[in-house]
Each structure stands twice: as structure tokens, then as C-alpha cells.
Design an enzyme around this catalytic site. Sequence first.
Site, PDB file in Angstrom:
ATOM      1  N   GLU A  67      80.418   3.222  30.869  1.00  0.00           N
ATOM      2  CA  GLU A  67      81.207   3.967  29.872  1.00  0.00           C
ATOM      3  C   GLU A  67      80.441   4.161  28.559  1.00  0.00           C
ATOM      4  O   GLU A  67      81.054   4.405  27.522  1.00  0.00           O
ATOM      5  CB  GLU A  67      82.574   3.305  29.664  1.00  0.00           C
ATOM      6  CG  GLU A  67      83.373   3.239  30.963  1.00  0.00           C
ATOM      7  CD  GLU A  67      84.785   2.691  30.795  1.00  0.00           C
ATOM      8  OE1 GLU A  67      85.161   2.330  29.675  1.00  0.00           O
ATOM      9  OE2 GLU A  67      85.506   2.643  31.817  1.00  0.00           O
ATOM     10  N   GLU A 179      86.436   2.079  38.788  1.00  0.00           N
ATOM     11  CA  GLU A 179      87.611   1.414  38.220  1.00  0.00           C
ATOM     12  C   GLU A 179      88.795   2.353  38.363  1.00  0.00           C
ATOM     13  O   GLU A 179      88.718   3.514  37.972  1.00  0.00           O
ATOM     14  CB  GLU A 179      87.468   1.131  36.712  1.00  0.00           C
ATOM     15  CG  GLU A 179      86.609  -0.040  36.329  1.00  0.00           C
ATOM     16  CD  GLU A 179      86.654  -0.322  34.822  1.00  0.00           C
ATOM     17  OE1 GLU A 179      87.688  -0.028  34.185  1.00  0.00           O
ATOM     18  OE2 GLU A 179      85.651  -0.807  34.286  1.00  0.00           O
TER      19      GLU A 179
END
Length: 553
Positions: A67, A179
Amino acid sequence: MIQGGTANTPIAAIPAAINTKTTLLLGLWASVDQAGFTNELTALTSAINQYGTAFTDLIVGISVGSEDLYRNSPTGIAANKANEGVDPDVVANYIAQTKAALVGTAASAASVGHVDTWTAWVNGSNAAVISASDWLGMDAYPYFQNTIANSIELGNSTFFEAYDNTVAVAQGKSVWVTETGWPVSGPQENQAVASVDNAEIYWQDVGCALFGQINTWWYVLQDAAPTTPSPSFGIVGSDINSAPLYNLTCSNGNKPVPSSSTSSRAAKTASSASAPASSAGPNTESVQASPGPETSPASATLSQTTAAGSGATSVGSAPGTTVSAMTGMTTTVVAGKTSTTYQTTLVTITSCSEGCTSTASMATTPISSGTAASPPASSVATAPAAPSGSVCPANLNGEYQYPHFIVPVNSAMPDKAYGTQYNGTISPSISTIFNFDLPQSYAGKICSLVFLLPEQAALETSAYTLSAQGGITVGKLDFAATEQTTYNSAKQLGFHPVGSIASVKPGNSYVVSSFACAAGARVAFEFESTGGLDLEYFQDFNPSPIGAYITTC
Ligand SMILES: *[C@@H]1O[C@H](CO)[C@@H](O)[C@H](O)[C@H]1NC(C)=O
Ligand SMILES: *[C@@H]1O[C@H](CO)[C@@H](O)[C@H](O)[C@H]1NC(C)=O
Ligand SMILES: *[C@@H]1O[C@H](CO)[C@@H](O)[C@H](O)[C@H]1NC(C)=O
Ligand SMILES: *[C@@H]1O[C@H](CO)[C@@H](O)[C@H](O)[C@H]1NC(C)=O
């Protein structure tokens, strides 16, 4: 990679994974300067040196960063003031450094990618990271998308829209779900209610659509020990030994793979390596397309993978299998230890468990060097990525193609052209290229490259020799192999990694890669050994089928 509280010591998760045969998606923290990233690389190479193939055989992939691009965007910066990301060229450079660090090590074939939010992937300014990656890891949480309608009823469509959007920009590379999840408790985010009931619905609608189809790391097995965070995504509460909070049986029959391959039939499992301490702790951002919590070192991640792994469909003939259409080609195979000699004939297998309504697609052409002409240059079609969730069966019960060319290339004899063979060989020195010819009738269909390795006892007319355990990495080639292809000349054919199998185990079937069928075209894939795999087998679609095939659906 780095154990908390140390500069560059490998994380203790690695020996734990070795002890439990739990596969690993490794993560190197990339929102750091060069000195910090060099510590990550040091931990990685130290772990390889320290633990060898016991470790590298468990590697599903290596993520450079998590991220970082999201935290580099306006929304990410706003939500993560203390934890800034980095520019795409930094991530791409760190990916290149990681690949360079792996050369010549036991992990040289490991695929290297990056994990980010789907919004970061579809941002064209980040394309350099896609180009540098072997695969894309996508994090997506409809629960957090609180600037759009996001009730649980929309969780499924919102998630798959994110997935499809990511696949569309992925340059044909595999997109893994690194995720996702829905909280069992916590605040309401716009219309998204955190509850056990909704977590179960999301598991059924999204998880069960992914399990067995796409590499997926669910968030999260447990996050509620010693205290329960808010929101909490854990499937079990504070006691890891307690029953799950909701029913995990997929009503569609799909199955998550248990996180330890010591359990029965687990073809390949994965566990998310923990993020470094710098990213630990749940995020609290609540902005559109925000990611969920980072995996904290204290949390365990329920894991599941398939791609390279686990469609885990059992091989073998289904009820209704008929054998027909002898081609007249005969060969002799020595089958395993018994030294029984079988006379075998290549046949068509038409198998329709619901009764046969259409003809099997193949088998008018025997596996023969004489029947497949050398392809014209650049005859290999580029295959766009398959629509999300579309994976064809890892068995030959439906329509399928066998390879018309099976061409080994040997780094120990780099200028030798072996021509096409009956045997596929995947060893540290020998890779095998498979050419497939996809019929026009496959237009608009999905194709899956599958690899089948039955138990020896299930073979009737084939045989294989598994001299050393290990894995396979598969690359799609720009050009098909010819009779003249050598190890050296094969370097001109291109090699774009499309999938891998961390550990090839007898009795398993694997979906390596799925893509829109390049109807009417020749497609070629090279299978390379990883982690020391030494396998030679007689490619044969007689029961039980063995080797590389393309199934369609
Ligand atoms: C797109 O990516 C670039 C590079 O990472 C970043 O600077 C920019 O803020 C991103 N744009 C949005 C809208 O997120
Ligand atoms: C999830 O969404 C897909 C695509 O819109 C749809 O085909 C599927 O039926 C949905 N599944 C459930 C369980 O709602
Ligand atoms: C869990 O769900 C499955 C499939 O829907 C069902 O067969 C099973 O009975 C359920 N188990 C429990 C304990 O409710
Ligand atoms: C093909 O592989 C089988 C299984 O390892 C082996 O018995 C056989 O000798 C091989 N055939 C050739 C031509 O190398």
C-alpha cells in the site's frame, strides 16, 4: 522480513512456517529510504542462506511494499500522515533490487510483485510498478468505501468491480487478492454494518467465489487477542482454539485451503507474512477505497491460495468417462518400480459427468513432432487476462487441449535442440516448453493452463520420476518453440511469468494461469524448476491424466 526490534535479522515467522509447512507470501517494507530497504534485502538473503530450500520451497511470492502507492495518494496521505508512502519509481526500483538479490540463490525463481489498493493499481501514474511486477496483489474492502453505497448487499459487486478494474490494467499479469474481509464488530461505515452476520455473508459472497480460484489471503484469522480492535475482522475471537464466529462452509462447495499443508490433500497453502512493525496496527482511515488494516505482527492471517496451487481437484476419471478414437500411436513406458511394461495407445477421453452432449475438443492429432509444423515467427497470440473469478477445471472432464509440441531446453547443453518429446522434464537444468494450438471454437471462452500430477498408483499407461521435490514457475512465451529450439535460442522467445506452483506434490492438480482463449492461435509456455524440483514424466491423457493441458470453459 525483519524481526521486530532488530536491524536486519530475519523474522521468526520463517522457522515457524518451516516447522508447520506453512507457505509464505513474503513482504519487504518499501516505504523507507535505501538504507532501510537494504536491511530488508539483507534479512531476505540471510534467511535464504540460513534456511535454504526448507524456506524457499514455502515461498508463494515476494511482495515489495504494501500500500505504498495508496499512502502516496491524496486520500492515503490524509489518512496516514505519520506513515507516508513512496513514488512508483521507488517501488519499481526496489522490485528490481529484489530480483537482482535473488539471482543465483535458492529463491531465484520466486515471483516478485507488489501489494496495493485497487485504486492505486488503476492510477495510470503507477504503471511502472505494474511493469516491474510479476503479479499484482490487490487489497479491497467495500466496508471502508464509505463515500459510495456500501451496504453488505453491495459487497459482492463492489469487490468484484475493484478486482475487474485491477485485472484490466494488469498487463496480463495475475491479480491476487492479498487482503479482503468484512468486520464482525466495529463502527458503521456509511451503510456498511459491522456484524458477524454480515461477515458471514461477505465470506459466502466474496470469499467462497475466490477460494479455489484465485490466490486469496483473507483478513483475518484472529485480531482480537489480547484486546479486540475496532473494527475487528477476526474469524475467531480472542481464543485461537475456539470455534469460528460463523459457518465457514462454502455453500457453493469451494474450500479455503487450510494454512498447514500437513493437513490432508492441501496442495499448497499460504500464510501472509507479517508486515513490519512500522506498518503494524489497524488503519483507521475511512475514505473511499481505503484499504483495511495492515497485517500486524501479532495477528494471524487465515490463508488460502490456489493459483499456483490448489484448485486441488482430484484427478482421475469421472463417472461417464468413455475411451475412444485410437490414434494408432504406440509407445512403451516403464511404469515405476514394478517395471511393468505397458503397451499404450493415445486416445481421446470424452468425459461428461452429466452425460455427453458435445464432442471432446481434441485427440484427432496425436502428440507427434510430425503433425505440428514449425510455427511462423511471432505466431503466438497474446492472451488478455481472464475476467475475474474465471478459472476452468483442473481436470480433463470437459473440453481441453494437450500440447502439440513438448520441447526441453537444457542449460547444461545450451546449443542442443532436443526437438519435440513425449516426456516433459522440469529439473534444475532442464525446462520444457509446451506449444498449444487453440481451436477457433474457443473464441470468447476462458482458458486455464493446468498441471496434473497424479499419484503413481493412479497411472495406468504413464509414469513419472520425481527425483527431488520443488516447485514450478511458468512463463508465457512471445514465440512458440520449434524443433530447432535450444536453451540458448529459447532466450529469444521471451518469458513472462504467469504462474507458479510452490511445491509440486503427487496427487494434485494445479491451475497455473487463466486467460481469455486466444482462439485459432498457438500459445507457448515454459515450465521451469524452482527449489530443486526434478521431475520427468510421460505426458499422457489416459487415466489418470498427467502433465500440462489447457482446459476451457
Ligand atoms: C496517482 O499516482 C501518483 C503517483 O503515485 C500520485 O502522485 C497521485 O497522487 C495519484 N493520484 C490519485 C488521484 O490518487
Ligand atoms: C456476486 O456478483 C456476481 C457478479 O455480479 C454474481 O454473478 C453473483 O451471483 C453474486 N453472488 C452472490 C452470492 O450474490
Ligand atoms: C454450515 O453450512 C453448510 C453449507 O451451507 C451446512 O451444510 C452446514 O450444516 C452448516 N453448519 C452449521 C453448523 O450450521
Ligand atoms: C520418460 O519418463 C519416464 C518416467 O520418468 C521414463 O521411465 C522414461 O524412460 C522416459 N522416456 C524417455 C524416452 O526418456
